[in-house]
Design a protein around this motif. Structure first.
Motif, PDB file in Angstrom:
ATOM      1  N   THR A  37      -1.532   2.522  -9.849  1.00  0.00           N
ATOM      2  CA  THR A  37      -0.386   2.740  -8.974  1.00  0.00           C
ATOM      3  C   THR A  37      -0.865   3.317  -7.648  1.00  0.00           C
ATOM      4  N   ARG A  38      -0.439   2.731  -6.554  1.00  0.00           N
ATOM      5  CA  ARG A  38      -0.780   3.234  -5.229  1.00  0.00           C
ATOM      6  C   ARG A  38       0.357   4.172  -4.785  1.00  0.00           C
ATOM      7  N   ILE A  39      -0.030   5.362  -4.367  1.00  0.00           N
ATOM      8  CA  ILE A  39       0.951   6.356  -3.931  1.00  0.00           C
ATOM      9  C   ILE A  39       0.676   6.715  -2.481  1.00  0.00           C
ATOM     10  N   ARG A  40       1.702   6.738  -1.670  1.00  0.00           N
ATOM     11  CA  ARG A  40       1.577   7.160  -0.276  1.00  0.00           C
ATOM     12  C   ARG A  40       2.379   8.446  -0.111  1.00  0.00           C
ATOM     13  N   LEU A  41       1.683   9.503   0.274  1.00  0.00           N
ATOM     14  CA  LEU A  41       2.342  10.774   0.544  1.00  0.00           C
ATOM     15  C   LEU A  41       2.553  10.893   2.042  1.00  0.00           C
ATOM     16  N   SER A  42       3.735  11.275   2.427  1.00  0.00           N
ATOM     17  CA  SER A  42       4.051  11.446   3.835  1.00  0.00           C
ATOM     18  C   SER A  42       4.780  12.765   3.998  1.00  0.00           C
ATOM     19  N   THR A  43       4.309  13.596   4.915  1.00  0.00           N
ATOM     20  CA  THR A  43       4.954  14.883   5.152  1.00  0.00           C
ATOM     21  C   THR A  43       5.283  15.012   6.629  1.00  0.00           C
ATOM     22  N   VAL A  62      -5.427  15.266 -11.845  1.00  0.00           N
ATOM     23  CA  VAL A  62      -5.313  14.191 -12.837  1.00  0.00           C
ATOM     24  C   VAL A  62      -6.643  13.455 -12.881  1.00  0.00           C
ATOM     25  N   GLN A  63      -7.200  13.326 -14.079  1.00  0.00           N
ATOM     26  CA  GLN A  63      -8.479  12.640 -14.248  1.00  0.00           C
ATOM     27  C   GLN A  63      -8.362  11.200 -13.773  1.00  0.00           C
ATOM     28  N   GLY A  64      -9.350  10.768 -13.018  1.00  0.00           N
ATOM     29  CA  GLY A  64      -9.390   9.376 -12.587  1.00  0.00           C
ATOM     30  C   GLY A  64      -8.699   9.110 -11.268  1.00  0.00           C
ATOM     31  N   LEU A  65      -8.229  10.140 -10.583  1.00  0.00           N
ATOM     32  CA  LEU A  65      -7.588   9.920  -9.290  1.00  0.00           C
ATOM     33  C   LEU A  65      -8.641   9.515  -8.269  1.00  0.00           C
ATOM     34  N   GLU A  66      -8.345   8.493  -7.508  1.00  0.00           N
ATOM     35  CA  GLU A  66      -9.266   8.026  -6.474  1.00  0.00           C
ATOM     36  C   GLU A  66      -8.561   8.101  -5.140  1.00  0.00           C
ATOM     37  N   ALA A  67      -8.988   9.027  -4.304  1.00  0.00           N
ATOM     38  CA  ALA A  67      -8.351   9.227  -2.993  1.00  0.00           C
ATOM     39  C   ALA A  67      -8.863   8.199  -2.008  1.00  0.00           C
ATOM     40  N   GLU A  68      -7.992   7.737  -1.134  1.00  0.00           N
ATOM     41  CA  GLU A  68      -8.371   6.827  -0.050  1.00  0.00           C
ATOM     42  C   GLU A  68      -8.276   7.600   1.255  1.00  0.00           C
TER      43      GLU A  68
END
Length: 69
Positions: A37-43, A62-68
């Motif tokens: 799942t791709r998540i986009r955080l915007s603040t 969370v194990q396995g999170l890959e930041a872009e």
């Protein structure tokens, strides 16, 4: 899905925002987040960096999170 759009006619004070948040939270149903799942955080706002860093930290636990970047 139902969508309703409207224009806010006056500023909400802190107590009104708390009331809206508390009421809205009673309808939230947590859904699983699946791998890939791709998540986009915007603040936005004066504390946007703090909010973004806090949320990134939360997801990073969370194990396995890959930041872009």
């Amino acid at each position: 899905m139902r969508v309703h759009e409207f224009i806010v006619q006056s500023d909400y004070d802190q107590q009104e925002l708390i009331q809206i948040s508390n009421l809205a939270s009673s309808f939230v149903i947590l859904q699983p987040i699946h791998a890939g799942t791709r998540i986009r955080l915007s603040t936005r706002g004066k504390d946007e960096l703090e909010a973004l860093e806090t949320l990134i930290d939360c997801f990073s636990r969370v194990q396995g999170l890959e930041a872009e970047h």
